[in-house]
Every structure is written in C-alpha cells, then in structure tokens.
Design a protein around this motif. Structure first.
Motif, PDB file in Angstrom:
ATOM      1  N   LEU A  51       0.849  -1.353   0.197  1.00 33.87           N
ATOM      2  CA  LEU A  51       0.011   0.127  -0.158  1.00 33.87           C
ATOM      3  C   LEU A  51       0.949   1.257   0.165  1.00 33.87           C
ATOM      4  O   LEU A  51       0.492   2.346  -0.533  1.00 33.87           O
ATOM      5  N   SER A  52       2.182   0.989   0.494  1.00 27.97           N
ATOM      6  CA  SER A  52       3.135   2.123   0.559  1.00 27.97           C
ATOM      7  C   SER A  52       4.286   1.782  -0.129  1.00 27.97           C
ATOM      8  O   SER A  52       4.781   0.570  -0.060  1.00 27.97           O
ATOM      9  N   PRO A  53       4.998   2.831  -0.647  1.00 31.64           N
ATOM     10  CA  PRO A  53       6.261   2.561  -1.313  1.00 31.64           C
ATOM     11  C   PRO A  53       7.032   2.266  -0.110  1.00 31.64           C
ATOM     12  O   PRO A  53       7.041   2.599   1.009  1.00 31.64           O
ATOM     13  N   THR A 103      -0.320   5.541  -0.402  1.00 25.27           N
ATOM     14  CA  THR A 103      -0.374   6.585  -1.330  1.00 25.27           C
ATOM     15  C   THR A 103      -2.041   7.061  -1.259  1.00 25.27           C
ATOM     16  O   THR A 103      -2.709   6.253  -0.993  1.00 25.27           O
ATOM     17  N   ALA A 104      -2.147   8.132  -1.890  1.00 26.90           N
ATOM     18  CA  ALA A 104      -3.307   8.734  -1.897  1.00 26.90           C
ATOM     19  C   ALA A 104      -4.331   7.850  -2.761  1.00 26.90           C
ATOM     20  O   ALA A 104      -5.559   7.730  -2.426  1.00 26.90           O
ATOM     21  N   GLU A 105      -3.744   7.278  -3.951  1.00 26.44           N
ATOM     22  CA  GLU A 105      -4.772   6.402  -4.648  1.00 26.44           C
ATOM     23  C   GLU A 105      -5.152   5.292  -3.971  1.00 26.44           C
ATOM     24  O   GLU A 105      -6.386   4.733  -3.650  1.00 26.44           O
ATOM     25  N   ASN A 106      -4.604   4.580  -2.898  1.00 28.32           N
ATOM     26  CA  ASN A 106      -4.659   3.484  -2.353  1.00 28.32           C
ATOM     27  C   ASN A 106      -5.534   3.628  -1.325  1.00 28.32           C
ATOM     28  O   ASN A 106      -6.425   2.849  -0.956  1.00 28.32           O
ATOM     29  N   LEU A 107      -5.300   5.045  -0.705  1.00 29.70           N
ATOM     30  CA  LEU A 107      -6.399   5.135   0.203  1.00 29.70           C
ATOM     31  C   LEU A 107      -7.834   5.519  -0.289  1.00 29.70           C
ATOM     32  O   LEU A 107      -8.689   4.885   0.239  1.00 29.70           O
ATOM     33  N   ARG A 108      -7.902   5.951  -1.529  1.00 34.13           N
ATOM     34  CA  ARG A 108      -9.194   6.011  -2.117  1.00 34.13           C
ATOM     35  C   ARG A 108      -9.792   4.751  -2.541  1.00 34.13           C
ATOM     36  O   ARG A 108     -11.076   4.305  -2.373  1.00 34.13           O
ATOM     37  N   SER A 109      -8.824   3.812  -2.831  1.00 33.72           N
ATOM     38  CA  SER A 109      -9.241   2.582  -3.416  1.00 33.72           C
ATOM     39  C   SER A 109      -9.840   1.532  -2.276  1.00 33.72           C
ATOM     40  O   SER A 109     -10.851   1.136  -2.091  1.00 33.72           O
ATOM     41  N   LEU A 110      -9.103   1.851  -0.965  1.00 31.17           N
ATOM     42  CA  LEU A 110      -9.257   0.991   0.312  1.00 31.17           C
ATOM     43  C   LEU A 110     -10.780   1.606   0.749  1.00 31.17           C
ATOM     44  O   LEU A 110     -11.583   0.799   1.422  1.00 31.17           O
ATOM     45  N   GLU A 144      -2.984   4.052  12.718  1.00 34.97           N
ATOM     46  CA  GLU A 144      -2.590   5.268  12.721  1.00 34.97           C
ATOM     47  C   GLU A 144      -2.242   5.839  11.048  1.00 34.97           C
ATOM     48  O   GLU A 144      -2.790   6.784  10.545  1.00 34.97           O
ATOM     49  N   ARG A 145      -1.351   4.780  10.640  1.00 35.17           N
ATOM     50  CA  ARG A 145      -0.810   5.036   9.297  1.00 35.17           C
ATOM     51  C   ARG A 145      -1.896   5.066   8.313  1.00 35.17           C
ATOM     52  O   ARG A 145      -1.788   5.911   7.319  1.00 35.17           O
ATOM     53  N   VAL A 146      -2.774   3.890   8.363  1.00 36.20           N
ATOM     54  CA  VAL A 146      -3.766   3.935   7.359  1.00 36.20           C
ATOM     55  C   VAL A 146      -4.905   5.097   7.727  1.00 36.20           C
ATOM     56  O   VAL A 146      -5.422   5.619   6.783  1.00 36.20           O
ATOM     57  N   GLY A 147      -5.282   4.844   8.817  1.00 38.39           N
ATOM     58  CA  GLY A 147      -6.313   5.771   9.171  1.00 38.39           C
ATOM     59  C   GLY A 147      -7.673   5.728   8.783  1.00 38.39           C
ATOM     60  O   GLY A 147      -8.256   6.846   8.484  1.00 38.39           O
ATOM     61  N   ILE A 148      -8.202   4.464   8.196  1.00 38.72           N
ATOM     62  CA  ILE A 148      -9.526   4.588   7.818  1.00 38.72           C
ATOM     63  C   ILE A 148     -10.350   3.590   8.761  1.00 38.72           C
ATOM     64  O   ILE A 148      -9.926   2.703   9.079  1.00 38.72           O
TER      65      ILE A 148
END
Ligand SMILES: [Mg+2]
Length: 285
Positions: free
Chosen positions: A50-52, A63-70, A94-98
């Motif tokens: 999900l992150s580089p 990444t912002a795109e992965n957050l949108r997808s999640l 905390e890192r993912v925050g969803i």
C-alpha cells in the motif's frame, strides 16, 4: 508452438522471474473468480504494497490512490478489506487511518477486527523477553551506524537497510546472540526485508490471521497481496482457491505477481473499478 502457448517467451525482458506470471496476463481467471463469488475478502500487506518502500521505517504512508481504493472497498457491502502487517496494531491503524477496515498487526499477533482488539496469549509471555533483548541490542548495536531497533511490544524489528553492507552480518550475529542468551526459547527470529524480526514462539502468522478473517465472511472469495517473506504464509493459507498476488520478483508461492508497489496500486484500482462491478449482483439465496 505459437508464442501464445508460452507467455514467458513474450514477457518483458526486464522480468527476472517470468516463472510466476504477471497478474495482468490472468485477469480473465480473476474476473471469473469474482463473478461467482458472494463477496470479496481483500487482504493486503502495508509496507511495500500500500506504501512504497522507504529507507526510514517511520516514513511510509499509503499512497493517496490506495487510500481512495481502500475506502471504496470498505464502502462496498460485499467487500471486507483487511490490512495485515508486521507493524504494531496501533501504528498500522494510525498510518492507514481509515475506519471500518480490519487491521492485523504484528503478523497476526494483534487483531483489530470489527474495532475490537485481541492479543495472542503466547505474546504476553514473550513480551518482557523481547523488551530485554531490545535493550541489550540497543547497547550492542550503538556503534553500528544505521541500525534501527524497533520494539513494537509483542514483537520487535531490527532494521539494517541503512547499515553499511560490510556490517550487516555483524548486526545479524548480535541479534542471534542476544536472542540465544535472553530469549529462553520463547522468542523466535524471522527474516524480514533488510531486517530481522523477533516474535513470540507462537503458532501464529499472517496465514492464520487471514484464516481467522475468513471465518467472518464464510464462502467469500479471498484475495491477498503483499511483498514480504511473511506474506507467503497468507498466500499458502488461501491456496488453492484464493487470488494471490506477490509484489516484486522474488520466488513466491503466490499464483501471480506485479512488479512493484506502483503496479500493486494499479491492480487494486482495477479491482475497485472493474472487479467490483463483477460482484454487484444479488447474493445467492
Ligand atoms: Mg511488505
């Protein structure tokens, strides 16, 4: 034989592992699996997926795109998304925050399912040993620049990504020595990516974590994507019915792979756009 019979002959010449096919060449199979599924259990690793991958273990964020997808996956009634990581549960959350996503920290030792937190009983026993070992390693590794000793409570990670290549073996020896001296057979060492992980000697890994999540969504199609050696247990746990995608070019038990976190992002977005439309049907009566 036509070139179609052997896709590896036509594979990108930069591929070092053409023996595990790219998922792009098998989307028809993935589509077929989604079309007959009542729902999707979407399991994903965090770092390097999900992150580089970053040099500093404190840096990675999705990444912002992965957050949108999640978020889109979470909002779909026939999808249950879970992020499964070697990070501590609190750090991961905390890192993912969803909200509304299942989080599994410490390779499955800490589960946050439906917002409740559970810890494996063996983890409680090993926790003080791991702390003692981390303190000892803090002293022994103080002179080796770039070493990061990260005590995550029920587990710890000793990172050597930033350590001079000639000193990596010394770092590893110190870790093995400290665990032998202070672990009392209650602490195990596992190889991570440019790191060694200390874990309780508990029979628990990312595989048992995803198996536990499967109990919450009986009969749904499991999918797992990840880049770490610890992700192999999750691939194995959902084989042969699961959709398994390794990120990178290492040898893997996954059926498919993508080449990089950037490609993983594209695959997850494909799931959100194309994949979810296949699920959109009345669940079987
Ligand atoms: Mg990873």
């Amino acid at each position: 034989m036509s070139e179609h019979d052997n896709p590896s002959q036509t594979a990108d010449t930069t591929d070092t592992r053409p023996d595990t096919p790219l998922v792009w060449d098998h989307l028809r199979t993935v589509r077929r699996q989604l079309r007959v599924a009542d729902g999707l259990l979407f399991g994903t690793d965090f770092d390097g997926t999900l992150s580089p991958i970053e040099e500093d273990p404190e840096a990675p964020e999705p990444t912002a795109e992965n957050l949108r997808s999640l978020r889109t996956l979470r909002d779909h009634p026939q999808v249950r998304p879970a992020v499964i990581s070697g990070r501590g549960l609190a750090d991961l959350r905390e890192r993912v925050g969803i909200e509304g996503v299942d989080y599994v920290g410490n390779h499955g030792l800490e589960l946050g399912i439906d917002g409740r937190r559970e810890t494996h009983p063996d983890a409680a026993v090993a926790e003080p040993k791991i702390e003692e070992i981390c303190n000892e390693l803090g002293r022994r590794l103080a002179d080796i620049e770039g070493t990061v000793v990260e005590n995550k409570g029920v587990t710890a990670t000793i990172h050597y990504r930033m350590v001079d290549r000639e000193e990596v073996e010394t770092v590893r020896e110190h870790v093995f020595d400290a665990v032998a001296e202070r672990g009392d057979d209650e602490v195990e060492i596992h190889d991570g990516k440019e790191s060694l992980e200390l874990r309780p000697a508990a029979d628990w890994d990312k595989g048992s974590a995803i198996a536990q999540l499967q109990e919450h969504v009986d009969g749904w199609q499991p999918l797992y994507i990840g880049d770490d050696t610890t992700d192999e247990a999750a691939f194995e746990a959902i084989t042969p019915n699961g959709i398994t995608v390794h990120v990178g070019d290492r040898e893997t038990v996954a059926d498919y792979r993508v080449r990089s976190p950037a490609e993983a992002e594209v695959f997850v977005r494909w799931l959100v756009t194309d994949g979810l439309t296949l699920l959109e049907r009345e669940p079987a009566a």
